[in-house]
Write a protein that holds these residues in place. Structure first.
Motif, PDB file in Angstrom:
ATOM      1  N   THR A 262      31.275  -9.140   8.330  1.00  0.00           N
ATOM      2  CA  THR A 262      31.554  -8.648   6.973  1.00  0.00           C
ATOM      3  C   THR A 262      31.924  -7.179   7.053  1.00  0.00           C
ATOM      4  O   THR A 262      31.553  -6.490   8.004  1.00  0.00           O
ATOM      5  N   LEU A 263      32.625  -6.719   6.054  1.00  0.00           N
ATOM      6  CA  LEU A 263      32.942  -5.297   5.999  1.00  0.00           C
ATOM      7  C   LEU A 263      32.623  -4.730   4.615  1.00  0.00           C
ATOM      8  O   LEU A 263      31.869  -3.784   4.496  1.00  0.00           O
ATOM      9  N   CYS A 264      33.161  -5.344   3.569  1.00  0.00           N
ATOM     10  CA  CYS A 264      32.943  -4.793   2.226  1.00  0.00           C
ATOM     11  C   CYS A 264      31.661  -5.291   1.574  1.00  0.00           C
ATOM     12  O   CYS A 264      31.212  -4.728   0.577  1.00  0.00           O
ATOM     13  N   TYR A 265      31.066  -6.315   2.129  1.00  0.00           N
ATOM     14  CA  TYR A 265      29.855  -6.875   1.544  1.00  0.00           C
ATOM     15  C   TYR A 265      28.651  -5.955   1.772  1.00  0.00           C
ATOM     16  O   TYR A 265      28.432  -5.473   2.880  1.00  0.00           O
TER      17      TYR A 265
ATOM     18  N   CYS B 105      31.336 -14.304   1.450  1.00  0.00           N
ATOM     19  CA  CYS B 105      30.411 -13.406   0.752  1.00  0.00           C
ATOM     20  C   CYS B 105      30.363 -13.654  -0.747  1.00  0.00           C
ATOM     21  O   CYS B 105      29.391 -13.268  -1.403  1.00  0.00           O
TER      22      CYS B 105
ATOM     23  N   CYS C 291      35.324 -11.890   6.077  1.00  0.00           N
ATOM     24  CA  CYS C 291      34.294 -12.931   6.138  1.00  0.00           C
ATOM     25  C   CYS C 291      34.828 -14.333   5.856  1.00  0.00           C
ATOM     26  O   CYS C 291      34.037 -15.237   5.590  1.00  0.00           O
TER      27      CYS C 291
ATOM     28  N   CYS D 161      37.909  -7.248   1.540  1.00  0.00           N
ATOM     29  CA  CYS D 161      38.376  -7.107   2.924  1.00  0.00           C
ATOM     30  C   CYS D 161      38.796  -8.444   3.552  1.00  0.00           C
ATOM     31  O   CYS D 161      39.620  -8.479   4.442  1.00  0.00           O
ATOM     32  N   ARG D 162      38.222  -9.514   3.112  1.00  0.00           N
ATOM     33  CA  ARG D 162      38.520 -10.871   3.612  1.00  0.00           C
ATOM     34  C   ARG D 162      38.206 -11.036   5.104  1.00  0.00           C
ATOM     35  O   ARG D 162      38.749 -11.907   5.755  1.00  0.00           O
TER      36      ARG D 162
ATOM     37  N   SER E 242      34.650  -8.787  -2.431  1.00  0.00           N
ATOM     38  CA  SER E 242      35.624  -9.692  -1.800  1.00  0.00           C
ATOM     39  C   SER E 242      36.987  -9.044  -1.590  1.00  0.00           C
ATOM     40  O   SER E 242      38.017  -9.622  -1.934  1.00  0.00           O
TER      41      SER E 242
HETATM   42  S1  FES Z   1      32.890  -9.112   3.397  1.00  0.00           S
HETATM   43 FE1  FES Z   1      34.696  -8.384   2.526  1.00  0.00          FE
HETATM   44  S2  FES Z   1      35.500 -10.123   1.496  1.00  0.00           S
HETATM   45 FE2  FES Z   1      33.606 -10.807   2.278  1.00  0.00          FE
END
Ligand code: FES
Length: 117
Positions: free
Chosen positions: A31-34, A59, A47, A44-45, A42
Motif C-alpha cells: 500500500t502507499l496512500c492507505y 484498501c 494495492c 495510488c492503486r 484509493s
Molecule cells: S493503497 Fe493506495 S489505492 Fe489502495
C-alpha cells in the motif's frame, strides 16, 4: 461470510475491506496512500488485487460473500508495476529526502522496477 484469498478460504464480515481481511490473515498487499484508521482515498492503486477477473483497490473494496481474490495474479502484479511506474515518473528518480528507504522506492524494488531511488 466466507471469501477466498489466494486459494485460502477465510471467514470475515461485510464491514471489512479486502486489505483488512488480508492483513488479518498475514497475506501481504503493498500500500502507499492507505493509512490505517483513516478513510481510504484509493489514489495510488498500488494495492490492486484481482477479483473475478477485475482489478480492484483492496484498501477500499469491501468484501462480499463468495469473493475469489488473487493478490498475486499476473494481472494484479502487472497492474501494480504499471501503477508504480506512473508514480515513479512523477518522482523523477530522486528521493525527496535522500532517504533510500522511501516507501515508493521500496515498492518499486518489490515490483521489479530497476529505476534507482
Ligand atoms: S493503497 Fe493506495 S489505492 Fe489502495
Amino acid at each position: 461470510m466466507r471469501i477466498t484469498i489466494n486459494n485460502k478460504e477465510i471467514e470475515c464480515n461485510e464491514e471489512q475491506t479486502i486489505l483488512e481481511v488480508a492483513k488479518k490473515n498475514n497475506i501481504e498487499i503493498p500500500t502507499l496512500c492507505y493509512q490505517e484508521g483513516f478513510e481510504a482515498k484509493s489514489v495510488c492503486r498500488i494495492c490492486v488485487v484481482e477479483v473475478n477477473n477485475k482489478l480492484l483497490p483492496s484498501c477500499s473494496t469491501k468484501v462480499k460473500q463468495g469473493m475469489i481474490i488473487n493478490t498475486e495474479s499476473k494481472k494484479a502484479l502487472e497492474a501494480r508495476k504499471i501503477n508504480t511506474e506512473l508514480l515513479m515518473a512523477k518522482h523523477n528518480g530522486t528521493c525527496f529526502d535522500e532517504d533510500k528507504n522511501h516507501e515508493l522506492c521500496k515498492i518499486a524494488k518489490d515490483v521489479g522496477i530497476r529505476q534507482v531511488c
